[in-house]
Motif scaffolding. Sequence first.
Motif, short mmCIF file in Angstrom:
data_model
loop_
_atom_site.label_atom_id
_atom_site.label_comp_id
_atom_site.label_asym_id
_atom_site.label_seq_id
_atom_site.Cartn_x
_atom_site.Cartn_y
_atom_site.Cartn_z
N GLU A 29 14.90 -58.64 38.28
CA GLU A 29 14.32 -59.99 38.25
C GLU A 29 15.26 -60.98 37.55
O GLU A 29 15.87 -60.65 36.53
N PRO A 30 15.35 -62.20 38.05
CA PRO A 30 16.16 -63.22 37.36
C PRO A 30 15.44 -63.74 36.12
O PRO A 30 14.21 -63.77 36.08
N ILE A 31 16.20 -64.13 35.12
CA ILE A 31 15.63 -64.69 33.90
C ILE A 31 15.81 -66.21 33.94
O ILE A 31 16.92 -66.71 34.07
N SER A 32 14.71 -66.93 33.85
CA SER A 32 14.75 -68.39 33.94
C SER A 32 15.43 -68.99 32.72
O SER A 32 15.16 -68.59 31.58
N THR A 70 19.99 -72.36 46.68
CA THR A 70 18.88 -71.46 46.97
C THR A 70 18.35 -70.88 45.67
O THR A 70 19.13 -70.32 44.88
N CYS A 71 17.07 -71.01 45.43
CA CYS A 71 16.47 -70.49 44.20
C CYS A 71 16.54 -68.96 44.21
O CYS A 71 16.06 -68.32 45.15
N PRO A 72 17.10 -68.34 43.16
CA PRO A 72 17.20 -66.87 43.13
C PRO A 72 15.86 -66.19 42.86
O PRO A 72 15.75 -64.97 43.01
N ASN A 73 14.85 -66.97 42.49
CA ASN A 73 13.56 -66.38 42.19
C ASN A 73 12.61 -66.37 43.39
O ASN A 73 11.88 -65.41 43.60
N CYS A 74 12.62 -67.46 44.19
CA CYS A 74 11.69 -67.54 45.32
C CYS A 74 12.37 -67.82 46.65
O CYS A 74 11.69 -67.93 47.67
N GLN A 75 13.71 -67.99 46.63
CA GLN A 75 14.50 -68.23 47.84
C GLN A 75 14.25 -69.60 48.47
O GLN A 75 14.64 -69.85 49.61
N HIS A 76 13.60 -70.50 47.74
CA HIS A 76 13.41 -71.86 48.24
C HIS A 76 14.76 -72.58 48.27
O HIS A 76 15.54 -72.52 47.32
N ILE A 77 15.05 -73.26 49.38
CA ILE A 77 16.31 -74.00 49.54
C ILE A 77 16.04 -75.48 49.28
O ILE A 77 15.11 -76.06 49.86
N LYS A 128 17.07 -59.59 42.60
CA LYS A 128 15.87 -59.15 43.32
C LYS A 128 16.01 -59.25 44.83
O LYS A 128 15.32 -58.52 45.56
N TYR A 129 16.86 -60.13 45.34
CA TYR A 129 17.04 -60.24 46.79
C TYR A 129 18.35 -59.59 47.25
O TYR A 129 18.67 -59.64 48.44
N LEU A 130 19.08 -59.00 46.31
CA LEU A 130 20.34 -58.35 46.65
C LEU A 130 20.19 -56.83 46.70
O LEU A 130 20.83 -56.16 47.51
N PHE A 131 19.31 -56.29 45.82
CA PHE A 131 19.06 -54.85 45.78
C PHE A 131 17.56 -54.58 45.88
O PHE A 131 16.74 -55.41 45.48
N VAL A 168 28.52 -48.52 51.56
CA VAL A 168 29.29 -49.54 50.86
C VAL A 168 28.98 -49.43 49.37
O VAL A 168 27.81 -49.51 48.97
N ILE A 169 30.02 -49.23 48.57
CA ILE A 169 29.87 -49.09 47.12
C ILE A 169 30.40 -50.36 46.46
O ILE A 169 31.51 -50.81 46.78
N ILE A 170 29.62 -50.93 45.56
CA ILE A 170 30.04 -52.15 44.85
C ILE A 170 30.25 -51.80 43.38
O ILE A 170 29.30 -51.50 42.66
N ASP A 171 31.50 -51.81 42.95
CA ASP A 171 31.81 -51.55 41.55
C ASP A 171 31.61 -52.84 40.75
O ASP A 171 31.88 -53.94 41.24
N GLU A 172 31.12 -52.69 39.50
CA GLU A 172 30.78 -53.85 38.66
C GLU A 172 29.88 -54.80 39.45
O GLU A 172 30.17 -55.99 39.65
N ALA A 173 28.74 -54.26 39.89
CA ALA A 173 27.88 -54.95 40.86
C ALA A 173 27.15 -56.16 40.31
O ALA A 173 26.49 -56.87 41.07
N HIS A 174 27.26 -56.42 39.00
CA HIS A 174 26.64 -57.65 38.49
C HIS A 174 27.34 -58.89 39.02
O HIS A 174 26.83 -60.01 38.89
N HIS A 175 28.53 -58.72 39.63
CA HIS A 175 29.24 -59.85 40.25
C HIS A 175 28.78 -60.09 41.69
O HIS A 175 29.19 -61.08 42.30
N ALA A 176 27.96 -59.20 42.24
CA ALA A 176 27.73 -59.17 43.68
C ALA A 176 26.88 -60.32 44.21
O ALA A 176 26.69 -60.43 45.42
N VAL A 177 26.36 -61.20 43.35
CA VAL A 177 25.58 -62.34 43.84
C VAL A 177 26.48 -63.43 44.41
O VAL A 177 26.01 -64.34 45.10
N SER A 178 27.78 -63.36 44.14
CA SER A 178 28.68 -64.42 44.60
C SER A 178 28.87 -64.35 46.11
O SER A 178 28.66 -63.32 46.75
N LYS A 179 29.30 -65.47 46.67
CA LYS A 179 29.41 -65.61 48.13
C LYS A 179 30.41 -64.63 48.73
O LYS A 179 30.21 -64.15 49.85
#
Length: 589
Positions: A350-353, A397-404, A154-157, A113-124
């Motif tokens: 890594e996500p930037i706070s 869901t926190c993108p840094n630690c996955q806490h819900i 960090k949790y997507l790739f 599976v190839i994701i073009d412009e993958a910076h969008h890939a965090v969306s649902k």
Amino acid sequence: MQPRDYQVELIKRTYQSWKSGNRRVLVQLPTGAGKTIVFSHVARDCLSRGKGVLVLAHRLELITQAKEKLESISGIPCGVIKAGFPVEEEFPVQVASVQSLVRRKRYPEAGLVIIDEAHHAVSKTYTSILENYSDALILGVTATPCRTDGQGFKYLFDDLIIGPSCSELIEHGYLSKFKIFASAAKISTKGIRKTAGDFNLGQLEEAASSITGDVVPTWRKYAEGKRTIIFCVGVEHSKTVVQEFIKNGITAEHLDGKSLDDDRGDAIARFRSGETTVLSNCSLFTEGFDLPGIEAIQVLRPTCSLILHLQMLGRSLRPSPGKEHALIIDHTDNWILHGLPDEVREWSLEPISLKGKRFVHRCPKCDHGFRVLPHEQKVHRHVLDNTGNPKPLYQATCPNCQHIFEWEMGEGLEIGESKVIEKKVGDLVEVDLTITPEHKQIIDELIDTAIAKGFKIKWAYHRLIEQHPEKLVRFTYGDLRYLATRLRTDFDSCEKAVKVAESFKEKLLEPTGEITPEFKETVDDLHNLAQERKYQLTWIFYRIDEMILEEFDFEPTLADWLYLGKILGYPTNWAYRHHSNRMRVQRLR
């Protein structure tokens, strides 16, 4: 179509990463450097092993571009999953609109599976698709692996592979050199609220209208006759700009995301052929518009987003025959805020706070600041408030630690300032990117000396200020960028050095006075004692400071501090600064 050497290297590193156990790999490559070619060759290899390939994209231009490149390189026809295209499920390669694929829920078999412009890939929409390919290899490609909403990858790739920098590609002729012209009369963003991490488009469009009358004269002065893409804030803004060009006898057209596919295709064809000289757009050509013939861009869209900034500038950097350099005309502060396209940048999964911005939520577990995704803004459940009425709660869901955790609507809201719009007209000035040989030699000699003597690099920074203030204040933008690179620091620090040098030049004209005999004798005695007892030299400074308060009946002169600074090995500017601070304290007393 044979891949270039750096593309071959990226493909090799991608396979090495997969082989080491990283199933989901993200590849970074600057705009115009051929990301589509890279993933097309990877797709061809996958097809040769009997595996299906799925390419995900979110815009028509990206879909058609991927289809053309894949068919050209693999020699195999590709199906397209998108409204308006025939269903051809029998083809082993499918290029899908993420929106159409999610709606249809008919997921083709794929080993890659190839994701073009993958910076969008965090969306649902993307993540829900990827849930159906838990065993497939994932390859994301993007020029800008960063997010302005604090989300990260960090949790997507599992791995990030960084390609050659923009400056390296320009140096080897793979991308075009460029000139940038910065406007003295910029679109003011003062008082404009921020929505979802960027300027509020409604307010911004009104502010952008303040320089509409300056757009055509500026274009005529610097880019007349050159095929130009204009980036506008909104639809009405873009249409107004186009009318200004047409009134002046220049062929221009407007396109936006709601333009019909056929209309978009026809307008782009006229632009490619040269029938249309200026093509203005709103949120359309920042991604997936592959046309080497673009000679100039005109930026009328201020943004807080580094991604959007680099995508806009990148449209002009593809080389073409007869194109000596790209022209970038910027009516905003974007280039000051985000830098030029060839500057070195650090990329990370890594996500930037986020800090102190509108609609920022803080994770109760790790305190990471981020903005929630659109699907997290749907009601999760209801509870009763203090008055007994139902109150909606949302879940993120926190993108840094996955806490819900749950949150309430209105959290993180800050009230924006009222905006002030002024009409502006002004000349543009070319930003001087040249590196002056004399200034380069001074920088190199100071830094080489610091390295040879084992000093910290910052030693060269201070020596430059105190030894060459007259030259430093004449540094070009290119000189300062070179200085920042050699010092391994940011550009702002080098700009600050110029201001310090200007102040230091004035201080050099001040009378230093005479060295006080008692002060010199005391410093010499303390120096000898420090050497005898093997104290650090800073001990001398602290003892002198105590003696000024308790024993000296005089205030040391500037000459005294210069003498002490020489003994301590401090930069000359330290003596001026310390003496100035002492005088300020004396006046307050």
